[in-house]
Design a protein around this motif. Structure first.
Motif, PDB file in Angstrom:
ATOM      1  N   LEU A  69       0.808  -1.214   0.000  1.00  0.00           N
ATOM      2  CA  LEU A  69       0.000   0.000   0.000  1.00  0.00           C
ATOM      3  C   LEU A  69       0.845   1.271   0.000  1.00  0.00           C
ATOM      4  O   LEU A  69       0.634   2.165  -0.817  1.00  0.00           O
ATOM      5  CB  LEU A  69      -0.948   0.008   1.208  1.00  0.00           C
ATOM      6  N   PHE A  70       1.781   1.365   0.920  1.00  0.00           N
ATOM      7  CA  PHE A  70       2.549   2.601   1.045  1.00  0.00           C
ATOM      8  C   PHE A  70       3.403   2.904  -0.186  1.00  0.00           C
ATOM      9  O   PHE A  70       3.456   4.064  -0.613  1.00  0.00           O
ATOM     10  CB  PHE A  70       3.383   2.601   2.319  1.00  0.00           C
ATOM     11  N   PRO A  71       4.054   1.922  -0.819  1.00  0.00           N
ATOM     12  CA  PRO A  71       4.769   2.241  -2.065  1.00  0.00           C
ATOM     13  C   PRO A  71       3.831   2.753  -3.162  1.00  0.00           C
ATOM     14  O   PRO A  71       4.198   3.661  -3.917  1.00  0.00           O
ATOM     15  CB  PRO A  71       5.419   0.909  -2.457  1.00  0.00           C
ATOM     16  N   ALA A  72       2.618   2.202  -3.245  1.00  0.00           N
ATOM     17  CA  ALA A  72       1.662   2.673  -4.258  1.00  0.00           C
ATOM     18  C   ALA A  72       1.233   4.107  -3.960  1.00  0.00           C
ATOM     19  O   ALA A  72       1.127   4.931  -4.876  1.00  0.00           O
ATOM     20  CB  ALA A  72       0.439   1.751  -4.292  1.00  0.00           C
ATOM     21  N   ILE A  73       1.017   4.413  -2.690  1.00  0.00           N
ATOM     22  CA  ILE A  73       0.639   5.783  -2.330  1.00  0.00           C
ATOM     23  C   ILE A  73       1.806   6.734  -2.601  1.00  0.00           C
ATOM     24  O   ILE A  73       1.608   7.826  -3.145  1.00  0.00           O
ATOM     25  CB  ILE A  73       0.204   5.862  -0.848  1.00  0.00           C
ATOM     26  N   ALA A  74       3.020   6.331  -2.233  1.00  0.00           N
ATOM     27  CA  ALA A  74       4.193   7.188  -2.451  1.00  0.00           C
ATOM     28  C   ALA A  74       4.397   7.480  -3.934  1.00  0.00           C
ATOM     29  O   ALA A  74       4.758   8.599  -4.308  1.00  0.00           O
ATOM     30  CB  ALA A  74       5.434   6.542  -1.856  1.00  0.00           C
ATOM     31  N   ALA A  75       4.148   6.484  -4.771  1.00  0.00           N
ATOM     32  CA  ALA A  75       4.310   6.685  -6.219  1.00  0.00           C
ATOM     33  C   ALA A  75       3.271   7.665  -6.761  1.00  0.00           C
ATOM     34  O   ALA A  75       3.581   8.502  -7.610  1.00  0.00           O
ATOM     35  CB  ALA A  75       4.208   5.342  -6.941  1.00  0.00           C
ATOM     36  N   VAL A 139      -6.878   9.935  -0.058  1.00  0.00           N
ATOM     37  CA  VAL A 139      -5.983   9.307  -1.042  1.00  0.00           C
ATOM     38  C   VAL A 139      -6.493   7.915  -1.399  1.00  0.00           C
ATOM     39  O   VAL A 139      -6.494   7.522  -2.568  1.00  0.00           O
ATOM     40  CB  VAL A 139      -4.543   9.234  -0.479  1.00  0.00           C
ATOM     41  N   LEU A 140      -6.941   7.167  -0.407  1.00  0.00           N
ATOM     42  CA  LEU A 140      -7.417   5.812  -0.652  1.00  0.00           C
ATOM     43  C   LEU A 140      -8.703   5.782  -1.469  1.00  0.00           C
ATOM     44  O   LEU A 140      -8.994   4.787  -2.128  1.00  0.00           O
ATOM     45  CB  LEU A 140      -7.612   5.067   0.674  1.00  0.00           C
ATOM     46  N   GLU A 141      -9.459   6.863  -1.429  1.00  0.00           N
ATOM     47  CA  GLU A 141     -10.684   6.923  -2.223  1.00  0.00           C
ATOM     48  C   GLU A 141     -10.398   6.958  -3.717  1.00  0.00           C
ATOM     49  O   GLU A 141     -11.259   6.610  -4.520  1.00  0.00           O
ATOM     50  CB  GLU A 141     -11.512   8.147  -1.822  1.00  0.00           C
ATOM     51  N   THR A 142      -9.197   7.372  -4.091  1.00  0.00           N
ATOM     52  CA  THR A 142      -8.861   7.481  -5.515  1.00  0.00           C
ATOM     53  C   THR A 142      -7.666   6.636  -5.921  1.00  0.00           C
ATOM     54  O   THR A 142      -7.216   6.706  -7.058  1.00  0.00           O
ATOM     55  CB  THR A 142      -8.556   8.948  -5.878  1.00  0.00           C
ATOM     56  N   LEU A 143      -7.142   5.827  -5.005  1.00  0.00           N
ATOM     57  CA  LEU A 143      -5.947   5.032  -5.301  1.00  0.00           C
ATOM     58  C   LEU A 143      -6.260   3.918  -6.298  1.00  0.00           C
ATOM     59  O   LEU A 143      -7.149   3.099  -6.064  1.00  0.00           O
ATOM     60  CB  LEU A 143      -5.381   4.429  -4.011  1.00  0.00           C
ATOM     61  N   ALA A 144      -5.525   3.906  -7.395  1.00  0.00           N
ATOM     62  CA  ALA A 144      -5.664   2.851  -8.397  1.00  0.00           C
ATOM     63  C   ALA A 144      -4.623   1.779  -8.099  1.00  0.00           C
ATOM     64  O   ALA A 144      -3.480   1.860  -8.530  1.00  0.00           O
ATOM     65  CB  ALA A 144      -5.467   3.425  -9.790  1.00  0.00           C
ATOM     66  N   LEU A 145      -5.014   0.798  -7.337  1.00  0.00           N
ATOM     67  CA  LEU A 145      -4.112  -0.284  -6.942  1.00  0.00           C
ATOM     68  C   LEU A 145      -4.789  -1.594  -7.288  1.00  0.00           C
ATOM     69  O   LEU A 145      -5.819  -1.948  -6.704  1.00  0.00           O
ATOM     70  CB  LEU A 145      -3.815  -0.198  -5.444  1.00  0.00           C
ATOM     71  N   ASP A 146      -4.227  -2.296  -8.251  1.00  0.00           N
ATOM     72  CA  ASP A 146      -4.803  -3.556  -8.698  1.00  0.00           C
ATOM     73  C   ASP A 146      -4.157  -4.686  -7.903  1.00  0.00           C
ATOM     74  O   ASP A 146      -3.134  -5.241  -8.297  1.00  0.00           O
ATOM     75  CB  ASP A 146      -4.556  -3.739 -10.197  1.00  0.00           C
ATOM     76  N   ALA A 147      -4.748  -4.990  -6.753  1.00  0.00           N
ATOM     77  CA  ALA A 147      -4.219  -6.033  -5.877  1.00  0.00           C
ATOM     78  C   ALA A 147      -5.347  -6.578  -5.015  1.00  0.00           C
ATOM     79  O   ALA A 147      -6.382  -5.950  -4.857  1.00  0.00           O
ATOM     80  CB  ALA A 147      -3.111  -5.458  -4.991  1.00  0.00           C
ATOM     81  N   GLU A 148      -5.098  -7.743  -4.465  1.00  0.00           N
ATOM     82  CA  GLU A 148      -6.060  -8.345  -3.552  1.00  0.00           C
ATOM     83  C   GLU A 148      -5.987  -7.673  -2.190  1.00  0.00           C
ATOM     84  O   GLU A 148      -4.899  -7.432  -1.688  1.00  0.00           O
ATOM     85  CB  GLU A 148      -5.779  -9.843  -3.394  1.00  0.00           C
ATOM     86  N   PRO A 149      -7.119  -7.366  -1.582  1.00  0.00           N
ATOM     87  CA  PRO A 149      -7.107  -6.700  -0.269  1.00  0.00           C
ATOM     88  C   PRO A 149      -6.269  -7.441   0.782  1.00  0.00           C
ATOM     89  O   PRO A 149      -5.559  -6.795   1.560  1.00  0.00           O
ATOM     90  CB  PRO A 149      -8.583  -6.664   0.117  1.00  0.00           C
ATOM     91  N   ALA A 150      -6.307  -8.762   0.817  1.00  0.00           N
ATOM     92  CA  ALA A 150      -5.530  -9.502   1.819  1.00  0.00           C
ATOM     93  C   ALA A 150      -4.031  -9.316   1.616  1.00  0.00           C
ATOM     94  O   ALA A 150      -3.269  -9.327   2.584  1.00  0.00           O
ATOM     95  CB  ALA A 150      -5.882 -10.984   1.779  1.00  0.00           C
ATOM     96  N   GLN A 151      -3.594  -9.141   0.374  1.00  0.00           N
ATOM     97  CA  GLN A 151      -2.169  -8.883   0.107  1.00  0.00           C
ATOM     98  C   GLN A 151      -1.752  -7.499   0.605  1.00  0.00           C
ATOM     99  O   GLN A 151      -0.644  -7.301   1.056  1.00  0.00           O
ATOM    100  CB  GLN A 151      -1.872  -8.978  -1.386  1.00  0.00           C
ATOM    101  N   VAL A 152      -2.663  -6.565   0.506  1.00  0.00           N
ATOM    102  CA  VAL A 152      -2.362  -5.177   0.816  1.00  0.00           C
ATOM    103  C   VAL A 152      -2.578  -4.845   2.300  1.00  0.00           C
ATOM    104  O   VAL A 152      -1.796  -4.131   2.902  1.00  0.00           O
ATOM    105  CB  VAL A 152      -3.214  -4.230  -0.057  1.00  0.00           C
ATOM    106  N   LEU A 153      -3.639  -5.398   2.870  1.00  0.00           N
ATOM    107  CA  LEU A 153      -4.029  -5.001   4.234  1.00  0.00           C
ATOM    108  C   LEU A 153      -3.956  -6.136   5.245  1.00  0.00           C
ATOM    109  O   LEU A 153      -4.326  -5.965   6.392  1.00  0.00           O
ATOM    110  CB  LEU A 153      -5.454  -4.426   4.208  1.00  0.00           C
ATOM    111  N   GLY A 154      -3.475  -7.278   4.834  1.00  0.00           N
ATOM    112  CA  GLY A 154      -3.320  -8.393   5.764  1.00  0.00           C
ATOM    113  C   GLY A 154      -4.463  -9.373   5.684  1.00  0.00           C
ATOM    114  O   GLY A 154      -5.549  -9.046   5.205  1.00  0.00           O
ATOM    115  N   PRO A 155      -4.208 -10.572   6.167  1.00  0.00           N
ATOM    116  CA  PRO A 155      -5.182 -11.668   6.049  1.00  0.00           C
ATOM    117  C   PRO A 155      -6.247 -11.642   7.120  1.00  0.00           C
ATOM    118  O   PRO A 155      -6.228 -12.414   8.061  1.00  0.00           O
ATOM    119  CB  PRO A 155      -4.294 -12.903   6.187  1.00  0.00           C
TER     120      PRO A 155
END
Length: 156
Positions: A69-75, A139-155
């Motif tokens: 998550l944080f690298p995607a936000i930083a980018a 920022v999260l309302e507009t973040l374009a991150l194509d990933a599974e939620p469990a990968q990004v925010l934990g299981p």
């Protein structure tokens, strides 16, 4: 952008809050296991079970944020790097507190000592979650991150 894509983009904000809510509930259950009036040895056994789940979930959540998550936000938002650095520092502090709790549960420790560990984690965790939600919500309302939620925010 299709309606489904918009929903997915906005969902990161909701996903983060949902994970925080579940982690708060897991901490509450852990505290209730200790407050149940059982002798310290029985409370430690209960805490071992609850702590394993809670500590694993909290650690997985922070590792996913740091890794995905944080690298995607930083980018996408370089101006947020100082905020993200602070959040990563919080993650290191929480990890240290979780390690201390796990050691205390394994010892086993007295109920007052276990309560101190839980109090410390609760205080830092709550402060961290509130700051993170305030700082990253829009920022999260507009973040374009194509990933599974469990990968990004934990299981969770």
């Amino acid at each position: 952008m299709t309606e489904g894509e918009t929903t997915r983009l906005v969902a990161w904000n909701h996903e983060l809050r949902s994970v925080h809510t579940r982690l708060r509930a897991a901490l509450r259950l852990t505290r209730e296991a200790l407050a149940g009036g059982a002798p310290a040895e029985a409370a430690s056994r209960d805490l071992l079970l609850f702590c394993h789940g809670f500590c694993t979930a909290l650690t997985g959540h922070h590792e996913g944020e740091d890794r995905e998550l944080f690298p995607a936000i930083a980018a996408a938002h370089p101006s947020l790097r100082p905020t993200l650095d602070r959040l990563v520092q919080d993650h290191a502090l929480v990890a240290s507190l979780v390690t201390g709790l796990q050691r205390a549960v394994d010892a086993p420790s007295s109920s007052p000592e276990l309560e101190q560990h839980l109090d410390g984690i609760a205080a830092i965790m709550e402060n961290h979650f509130r700051y993170e939600e305030r700082a990253l919500s829009s920022v999260l309302e507009t973040l374009a991150l194509d990933a599974e939620p469990a990968q990004v925010l934990g299981p969770l």
